[in-house]
Scaffold this motif. Structure first.
Motif, PDB file in Angstrom:
ATOM      1  N   LEU A  97       0.821  -1.215   0.000  1.00  0.00           N
ATOM      2  CA  LEU A  97       0.000   0.000   0.000  1.00  0.00           C
ATOM      3  C   LEU A  97       0.853   1.262   0.000  1.00  0.00           C
ATOM      4  N   ILE A  98       1.982   1.220   0.692  1.00  0.00           N
ATOM      5  CA  ILE A  98       2.859   2.400   0.710  1.00  0.00           C
ATOM      6  C   ILE A  98       3.466   2.632  -0.668  1.00  0.00           C
ATOM      7  N   LEU A  99       3.950   1.573  -1.315  1.00  0.00           N
ATOM      8  CA  LEU A  99       4.492   1.712  -2.673  1.00  0.00           C
ATOM      9  C   LEU A  99       3.407   2.130  -3.659  1.00  0.00           C
ATOM     10  N   GLY A 100       2.197   1.595  -3.474  1.00  0.00           N
ATOM     11  CA  GLY A 100       1.084   2.005  -4.325  1.00  0.00           C
ATOM     12  C   GLY A 100       0.821   3.502  -4.199  1.00  0.00           C
ATOM     13  N   GLY A 101       0.862   4.009  -2.972  1.00  0.00           N
ATOM     14  CA  GLY A 101       0.663   5.436  -2.769  1.00  0.00           C
ATOM     15  C   GLY A 101       1.801   6.279  -3.314  1.00  0.00           C
ATOM     16  N   LEU A 102       3.024   5.799  -3.170  1.00  0.00           N
ATOM     17  CA  LEU A 102       4.197   6.564  -3.613  1.00  0.00           C
ATOM     18  C   LEU A 102       4.282   6.683  -5.129  1.00  0.00           C
ATOM     19  N   PHE A 103       4.036   5.580  -5.835  1.00  0.00           N
ATOM     20  CA  PHE A 103       4.331   5.556  -7.273  1.00  0.00           C
ATOM     21  C   PHE A 103       3.111   5.438  -8.191  1.00  0.00           C
ATOM     22  N   PHE A 104       2.069   4.759  -7.765  1.00  0.00           N
ATOM     23  CA  PHE A 104       0.994   4.425  -8.694  1.00  0.00           C
ATOM     24  C   PHE A 104      -0.286   5.232  -8.489  1.00  0.00           C
ATOM     25  N   ALA A 105      -0.547   5.671  -7.258  1.00  0.00           N
ATOM     26  CA  ALA A 105      -1.793   6.396  -6.999  1.00  0.00           C
ATOM     27  C   ALA A 105      -1.845   7.722  -7.755  1.00  0.00           C
ATOM     28  N   LYS A 106      -0.722   8.445  -7.798  1.00  0.00           N
ATOM     29  CA  LYS A 106      -0.728   9.774  -8.425  1.00  0.00           C
ATOM     30  C   LYS A 106      -1.043   9.728  -9.919  1.00  0.00           C
ATOM     31  N   PRO A 107      -0.322   8.927 -10.737  1.00  0.00           N
ATOM     32  CA  PRO A 107      -0.666   8.910 -12.169  1.00  0.00           C
ATOM     33  C   PRO A 107      -2.069   8.379 -12.446  1.00  0.00           C
ATOM     34  N   MET A 108      -2.519   7.426 -11.658  1.00  0.00           N
ATOM     35  CA  MET A 108      -3.860   6.876 -11.881  1.00  0.00           C
ATOM     36  C   MET A 108      -4.938   7.895 -11.529  1.00  0.00           C
ATOM     37  N   ARG A 109      -4.796   8.548 -10.373  1.00  0.00           N
ATOM     38  CA  ARG A 109      -5.826   9.511  -9.944  1.00  0.00           C
ATOM     39  C   ARG A 109      -5.744  10.812 -10.739  1.00  0.00           C
ATOM     40  N   THR A 110      -4.547  11.245 -11.116  1.00  0.00           N
ATOM     41  CA  THR A 110      -4.388  12.469 -11.904  1.00  0.00           C
ATOM     42  C   THR A 110      -5.094  12.355 -13.245  1.00  0.00           C
ATOM     43  N   ASN A 111      -4.981  11.197 -13.877  1.00  0.00           N
ATOM     44  CA  ASN A 111      -5.631  10.983 -15.174  1.00  0.00           C
ATOM     45  C   ASN A 111      -7.107  10.647 -15.054  1.00  0.00           C
ATOM     46  N   GLN A 112      -7.607  10.551 -13.826  1.00  0.00           N
ATOM     47  CA  GLN A 112      -9.025  10.321 -13.554  1.00  0.00           C
ATOM     48  C   GLN A 112      -9.582   9.089 -14.277  1.00  0.00           C
ATOM     49  N   TYR A 113      -8.786   8.031 -14.252  1.00  0.00           N
ATOM     50  CA  TYR A 113      -9.283   6.773 -14.776  1.00  0.00           C
ATOM     51  C   TYR A 113     -10.422   6.273 -13.887  1.00  0.00           C
ATOM     52  N   VAL A 114     -11.228   5.377 -14.431  1.00  0.00           N
ATOM     53  CA  VAL A 114     -12.340   4.807 -13.662  1.00  0.00           C
ATOM     54  C   VAL A 114     -12.012   3.398 -13.202  1.00  0.00           C
ATOM     55  N   THR A 115     -11.281   2.644 -14.027  1.00  0.00           N
ATOM     56  CA  THR A 115     -10.835   1.311 -13.623  1.00  0.00           C
ATOM     57  C   THR A 115      -9.345   1.168 -13.927  1.00  0.00           C
ATOM     58  N   MET A 116      -8.757   0.141 -13.366  1.00  0.00           N
ATOM     59  CA  MET A 116      -7.345  -0.139 -13.595  1.00  0.00           C
ATOM     60  C   MET A 116      -7.066  -0.467 -15.063  1.00  0.00           C
ATOM     61  N   MET A 117      -8.085  -0.946 -15.795  1.00  0.00           N
ATOM     62  CA  MET A 117      -7.880  -1.353 -17.182  1.00  0.00           C
ATOM     63  C   MET A 117      -7.876  -0.179 -18.157  1.00  0.00           C
ATOM     64  N   ASP A 118      -8.310   0.999 -17.731  1.00  0.00           N
ATOM     65  CA  ASP A 118      -8.399   2.145 -18.642  1.00  0.00           C
ATOM     66  C   ASP A 118      -7.072   2.485 -19.324  1.00  0.00           C
ATOM     67  N   PRO A 119      -5.959   2.631 -18.579  1.00  0.00           N
ATOM     68  CA  PRO A 119      -4.705   2.965 -19.271  1.00  0.00           C
ATOM     69  C   PRO A 119      -4.255   1.897 -20.255  1.00  0.00           C
ATOM     70  N   PHE A 120      -4.524   0.622 -19.958  1.00  0.00           N
ATOM     71  CA  PHE A 120      -4.190  -0.446 -20.900  1.00  0.00           C
ATOM     72  C   PHE A 120      -4.996  -0.305 -22.178  1.00  0.00           C
ATOM     73  N   GLN A 121      -6.274   0.020 -22.023  1.00  0.00           N
ATOM     74  CA  GLN A 121      -7.149   0.108 -23.188  1.00  0.00           C
ATOM     75  C   GLN A 121      -6.757   1.289 -24.069  1.00  0.00           C
ATOM     76  N   ILE A 122      -6.376   2.394 -23.459  1.00  0.00           N
ATOM     77  CA  ILE A 122      -5.986   3.579 -24.214  1.00  0.00           C
ATOM     78  C   ILE A 122      -4.679   3.347 -24.958  1.00  0.00           C
ATOM     79  N   LYS A 123      -3.706   2.729 -24.296  1.00  0.00           N
ATOM     80  CA  LYS A 123      -2.376   2.592 -24.888  1.00  0.00           C
ATOM     81  C   LYS A 123      -2.222   1.356 -25.767  1.00  0.00           C
ATOM     82  N   PHE A 124      -2.780   0.233 -25.348  1.00  0.00           N
ATOM     83  CA  PHE A 124      -2.552  -1.019 -26.058  1.00  0.00           C
ATOM     84  C   PHE A 124      -3.741  -1.483 -26.892  1.00  0.00           C
ATOM     85  N   GLY A 125      -4.879  -0.840 -26.765  1.00  0.00           N
ATOM     86  CA  GLY A 125      -6.025  -1.193 -27.590  1.00  0.00           C
ATOM     87  C   GLY A 125      -6.917  -2.260 -26.980  1.00  0.00           C
TER      88      GLY A 125
END
Length: 547
Positions: A97-125
């Motif tokens: 949870l600490i690593l998630g907060g340090l590295f992954f929470a910011k890019p995910m919340r900043t881009n206002q994704y709705v699910t974890m799969m959103d960035p995969f769908q945008i980048k990889f199709g």
């Protein structure tokens, strides 16, 4: 053995309270849907991004402090030749949870994704995101099934009721309140469940330690007169495996929708990070009661209790050592609270997993691929339908299959081998592309399956250094999980750069570039499917806390 009436009454009362809380939270969800000017499905999936700090801390902590957490820690501490040295969950989930907060929470919340799969769908199709969806959704369903099965077995032993009754009742209650209120119901019931777990387990600890049948746990920590010292020991040839498990549980626990639905529901980026940090510390602290109860089980002369001999380990009931300790070493009114805590922990895990799986399917499969013109109301109903279907599937697996934990372990290791490297690349290595993603997926899946799985009787076609065979099972002492993950990561990066080089230098004609990675095609506008997700992520502004 007669039905434990006081315990049964306690469980029923607790279930009624949880159901009432979930229904009340569902009313709040309806109110938020009426206020919402954007996508109403986001209220069900991420609480309209209005989850406040206190509720956020409790529900993020509940990401990992569930039935598997409190029962599993006690079991590992109790097991001979394992002990606290092999009890990695308190450390790994805290770091997770600490690593998630340090590295992954910011890019995910900043881009206002709705699910974890959103960035995969945008980048990889759509094709690759659909393949990546498989280990994610299977992990959630198998986990729900595993903890429902564990609860059923526990209730059968402690309350002397049929296993299927407990599984069906628990699954129905979880489905009902998750169906009605989405993340609001999950979050508010998490608060109640976490409070109940904290109070009841800590209340049980003094009674277990002071029971006349229990020796001093400080003495049994290292004394070999008992089944084995509960401090445990890590042999030299097991160090690599210990490190492998540590990395697998720490890093492999990050790419899960159950965590990111909390991150994405926070009202701000800073709140998402803070709740992750605090939840990580709470995970560590909340492991102490289970550790103590496991140590108590090692230190107990079971012949002095109504449980008698043989011991739980000899009866192959080690997985239920926590409820056994609560029942036989605590007064009735205290053990009833403990049984309620176990039920609370299981339900707090199951509801999150069902919501996570259904959210990803409704948004990333149905809305974006199957029916692009689906209305918000239609998406919500698809999500509700899949909650019922996934919940029924989990309950059916819990009732019919004896290898649930093996299926979950294998699927969670696939998450580590496949999803974690893909997640790192999609967020932090911008030049990766669909060719690399496909290569990494193939490498991770192939190497993990070829390593075998003893629990499911899958033979190891790849025998890494140090492999051992005993009683028809095998054990890979080489850190093959992390080795597989690293090779998957390298495959994504190397094949991505190779594909870009080949097509941009025109070593292959552009017509062969089916995934469009050349400079010219990169400048093209997003596909309709990608634009749906981009619009969804960009059309919602941060709103002040309302919880």
């Amino acid at each position: 053995m007669a039905v434990n009436i006081p315990g049964l009454v306690a469980v029923i009362v607790f279930y009624v309270l949880i159901l009432a809380t979930g229904i009340w939270a569902a009313r709040k969800s309806k109110q938020e849907e009426r206020k919402c000017t954007g996508d109403k499905s986001e209220v069900a999936m991420v609480g309209g991004r209005n989850i406040g700090t206190l509720v956020g801390i409790f529900t993020t902590t509940a990401t990992w402090v569930g039935g598997g957490f409190i029962n599993g820690i006690a079991e590992i501490v109790y097991l001979p030749h394992r002990g606290i040295s092999w009890t990695q969950a308190p450390i790994t989930y805290c770091l997770n949870l600490i690593l998630g907060g340090l590295f992954f929470a910011k890019p995910m919340r900043t881009n206002q994704y709705v699910t974890m799969m959103d960035p995969f769908q945008i980048k990889f199709g759509n094709i690759m995101s659909s393949l990546l969806f498989i280990p994610a959704v299977l992990g959630d369903i198998f986990w729900s099934a595993a903890i429902l099965a564990a609860l059923g077995s526990t209730m059968a032993v402690i309350l002397d009721i049929e296993t299927y009754l407990s599984i069906i009742l628990s699954a129905c209650i979880v489905i009902i309140y998750t169906l009605l209120g989405g993340l609001y119901s999950v979050a508010y019931t998490d608060v109640m469940q976490m409070v109940f777990i904290i109070i009841s387990l800590w209340l049980c600890v003094p009674f277990t330690i002071t029971n006349p049948a229990v020796a001093d746990i400080k003495y049994t920590m290292v004394n070999e007169l008992y089944q084995s010292p509960w401090i445990g020991k890590i042999e030299v040839n097991q160090i690599a495996r210990w490190i492998d498990d540590l990395l697998y549980m720490t890093l492999g626990g990050i790419p899960w929708q159950v965590y990111f639905q909390r991150v994405l529901a926070a009202s701000s980026v800073s709140q998402a990070q803070k709740t992750s940090y605090i939840a990580g510390v709470l995970c560590f602290i909340l492991s102490f009661p289970s550790i103590i109860i496991g140590a108590v089980a090692v230190s107990t002369d079971w012949n002095q209790t109504d449980y008698g001999l043989p011991t739980p380990n000899e009866r192959q009931e080690s997985s239920m050592v926590l409820p056994i300790v609560l029942q036989y070493l605590c007064p009735v009114y205290i053990s009833m609270l403990g049984i309620g805590a176990i039920s609370a922990a299981v339900m707090s895990s199951a509801d999150s997993s069902l919501l996570a799986a259904s959210s990803m399917f409704a948004r990333n499969i149905y809305k974006t691929i199957i029916r692009k013109t689906a209305t918000e109301k239609e998406v919500i109903w698809v999500m509700r339908t899949t909650i019922v279907l996934f919940g029924a599937a989990a309950a059916a697996l819990a009732l019919l299959t004896n290898s649930i934990y093996g299926l979950w372990f294998l699927s969670s290791e696939l998450v580590y081998a496949i999803l974690f490297p893909q997640f790192v690349c999609v967020l932090f290595i911008p030049n990766t592309n669909t060719y690399g993603s496909a290569a990494g997926y193939l490498v991770g899946l192939t190497l993990r399956l070829l390593a075998g799985e003893s629990f499911l009787q899958i033979p190891p076609l790849i025998q890494y250094p140090g492999i051992s065979f005993e009683n028809g099972t095998h054990q890979q002492l080489f850190p093959f999980k992390t080795f597989t993950m690293v090779l998957s990561l390298l495959s994504i990066v190397m094949v991505s750069y190779l594909a870009s080089f080949v097509f941009n230098r025109k070593l292959l004609p552009v017509r062969f570039d089916v995934f469009k990675v050349t400079d010219k095609t990169q400048e093209l506008p997003a596909t309709p499917e990608e634009q749906v997700i981009l619009n969804d992520c960009n059309n919602h502004k941060l709103e002040p806390d309302r919880i």
